[in-house]
Scaffold this active site. Structure first.
Site, short mmCIF file in Angstrom:
data_model
loop_
_atom_site.label_atom_id
_atom_site.label_comp_id
_atom_site.label_asym_id
_atom_site.label_seq_id
_atom_site.Cartn_x
_atom_site.Cartn_y
_atom_site.Cartn_z
N TYR A 67 -15.18 15.81 -16.05
CA TYR A 67 -15.57 14.40 -15.94
C TYR A 67 -16.62 14.28 -14.82
O TYR A 67 -16.45 14.88 -13.74
CB TYR A 67 -14.33 13.55 -15.61
CG TYR A 67 -14.64 12.11 -15.38
CD1 TYR A 67 -15.04 11.30 -16.44
CD2 TYR A 67 -14.55 11.56 -14.11
CE1 TYR A 67 -15.35 9.97 -16.23
CE2 TYR A 67 -14.84 10.22 -13.90
CZ TYR A 67 -15.24 9.44 -14.96
OH TYR A 67 -15.54 8.12 -14.74
N ASP A 78 -6.26 17.20 -15.36
CA ASP A 78 -6.57 15.82 -15.72
C ASP A 78 -6.24 15.65 -17.21
O ASP A 78 -6.88 16.25 -18.07
CB ASP A 78 -8.07 15.56 -15.44
CG ASP A 78 -8.48 14.11 -15.70
OD1 ASP A 78 -7.85 13.45 -16.56
OD2 ASP A 78 -9.44 13.65 -15.06
N LYS A 101 -7.74 4.51 -19.28
CA LYS A 101 -8.09 4.95 -20.63
C LYS A 101 -6.93 4.71 -21.60
O LYS A 101 -6.51 3.58 -21.76
CB LYS A 101 -8.53 6.41 -20.57
CG LYS A 101 -9.55 6.70 -19.46
CD LYS A 101 -10.88 5.99 -19.67
CE LYS A 101 -11.79 6.06 -18.45
NZ LYS A 101 -12.02 7.38 -17.91
N ARG A 111 0.83 -1.20 0.00
CA ARG A 111 0.00 0.00 0.00
C ARG A 111 0.87 1.25 0.00
O ARG A 111 0.49 2.31 -0.49
CB ARG A 111 -0.96 0.00 1.20
CG ARG A 111 -1.80 1.28 1.31
CD ARG A 111 -3.12 1.08 2.05
NE ARG A 111 -2.99 0.32 3.28
CZ ARG A 111 -2.49 0.79 4.43
NH1 ARG A 111 -2.10 2.05 4.51
NH2 ARG A 111 -2.40 0.02 5.49
C1 LIG Z 1 -12.45 7.86 -16.69
C2 LIG Z 1 -12.00 9.19 -16.25
C3 LIG Z 1 -11.72 9.44 -14.89
C4 LIG Z 1 -11.94 8.40 -13.81
O1 LIG Z 1 -11.08 7.34 -13.95
P1 LIG Z 1 -11.38 5.85 -13.39
O2 LIG Z 1 -10.16 5.11 -13.77
O3 LIG Z 1 -12.63 5.39 -14.07
O4 LIG Z 1 -11.58 5.98 -11.92
C5 LIG Z 1 -11.26 10.68 -14.55
N1 LIG Z 1 -11.07 11.64 -15.47
C6 LIG Z 1 -11.33 11.45 -16.78
C7 LIG Z 1 -11.12 12.54 -17.74
C8 LIG Z 1 -11.81 10.21 -17.22
O5 LIG Z 1 -12.07 10.02 -18.50
#
Ligand SMILES: *Cc1c(COP(=O)(O)O)cnc(C)c1O
Length: 389
Positions: free
Chosen positions: A109, A181, A206, A56
């Site tokens: 998001y 992000d 992603k 962790r």
């Molecule tokens: C999918 C996504 C998230 C969240 O990510 P997870 O891996 O599903 O928790 C955050 N920001 C953006 C832009 C995303 O496309």
């Protein structure tokens, strides 16, 4: 010789360390690490950079991903998480206290939008939203308790590209931490730290992992001091990355630049053809000359990305019919994988937003979002065309 019960548990740990090294990153699927000296163990527990103690807190496979992401983004260091939301929640909870203010882009998001709303309601954090195209709007809202500016390189599903250089420079002037992000652009198309970001957030689920088979997230830090500040809170939160998930992510990253090139080329072709189709009212892809963010996209991105969206003239009914009418593309909520996915945000990913927030975020009832994969573009267009019919 020891009893078979003892040998069954311990023999594997007595294997010698070979002189050669594995070519791929070893998967260290271990929750804890053994020491010979009690002093060494005590020392290892002192901070984020000691020897591995417990996964962790740190793990060699996870550390390999953290180094890779810091390198790709041009950051000093990184923390990997179990998911993108783990990274986002971890950073928010680590840096914010009651009374602090967060200023965030309006089109965010859905999960991030919900996390910020929660911080506001339950923890007394002030949250204000800005359009993202004008740094003066941010400056006008910022005050002595403004702690964080939260942006997205390419907003989902509008394709908006905020004024990263302007906003991040303003944040720096005012002593506000700038977090971006970068999930939709990936470090191939944009490296926000080059534009002044302090923290780059990722859903590695992603494009980075890229094969729709793993969840993961990361925060990359421009300055390691910030990672040291965030790290203890994230260890408490426990959204730590799992070594096997990380191993798959590292495997995906090796082909990220190749995949991004195909995602961008395919999305570009579909965007152009959709734009001249009679059933389509508007196409949102930041590298289309007609997109409101086109100039900014050309400035901060090296490609339009694989995510595009379009408004169907038939509204909500047409949107639903389209996502059920595709045959090659699949109706699924995620994005960034090798396969093409479609979704209808008003009823799925953005359903946390009420009608007003939806309209302010620029999401129409007939808007279809498409995560364009790396299949043959003509096969994709054929599928889109038959679904439009
Ligand atoms: C999918 C996504 C998230 C969240 O990510 P997870 O891996 O599903 O928790 C955050 N920001 C953006 C832009 C995303 O496309």
């Amino acid at each position: 010789m020891k009893d078979i019960r003892t040998r069954a548990v311990h023999v594997a740990h007595e294997l010698e360390v070979p002189a050669s090294r594995p070519l791929s990153v070893p998967l260290v699927q271990s929750s804890a690490f053994a020491f010979d000296s009690a002093d060494d163990l005590a020392r290892a527990m002192a901070g984020p950079d000691g020897d591995y103690v417990y996964s962790r807190r740190g793990n060699p496979t996870v550390r390999a991903l953290e180094r890779t992401l810091a390198g790709l983004e041009g950051g000093a260091s990184a923390i990997a998480f179990a998911s993108g939301m783990g990274a986002i929640s971890g950073v928010l909870l680590a840096l914010l206290r009651p009374g602090d203010q967060v200023i965030a882009q309006r089109c965010l998001y859905g999960g991030t939008y919900a996390a910020l709303s929660d911080l506001k309601e339950r923890y007394g954090v002030r949250v204000d939203h800005i359009g993202g195209d004008d740094a003066r709007e941010f400056e006008a809202l910022a005050g002595p308790r403004t702690r964080l500016l939260v942006l997205e390189t390419i907003a989902n599903p509008t394709g908006q590209v905020p004024d990263l250089p302007g906003l991040l420079a303003a944040a720096r002037r005012l002593g506000v931490i700038g977090a971006v992000d970068n999930s939709l652009a990936s470090p191939v198309l944009c490296r926000p730290i080059e534009h002044g970001a302090d923290i780059v957030l990722h859903s590695t689920t992603k494009y980075l992992a890229g094969h729709s088979d793993v969840l993961g997230g990361a925060a990359v830090f421009a300055d390691d001091a910030l990672r040291r500040e965030v790290w203890p809170r994230t260890v408490e939160l426990g959204a730590s990355a799992d070594p096997f998930a990380v191993w798959l992510t590292l495997r995906g990253i090796a082909t990220l630049p190749l995949r991004m090139r195909e995602h961008c080329a395919n999305a570009g072709l579909l965007a152009q053809r959709l734009a001249s189709h009679p059933a389509v009212a508007a196409v949102h892809w930041p590298w289309l000359g007609t997109h409101p963010s086109y100039a900014m996209a050309r400035k901060v991105l090296s490609g339009g990305g694989g995510l595009l969206s379009f408004d169907l003239r038939g509204g909500r009914e047409a949107g639903r019919a389209f996502v059920e009418g595709v045959r090659l593309a699949r109706l699924a909520l995620s994005l960034g994988g090798v396969e093409t996915l479609v979704t209808h945000p008003a009823s799925t990913s953005h359903r946390e937003l009420d009608e007003g927030a939806l309209a302010r975020a620029g999401i129409g009832p007939g808007l279809v979002r498409m995560s364009v994969g790396i299949e043959d573009p003509e096969d994709l267009w054929q599928d889109v065309e038959q679904a439009l019919r």
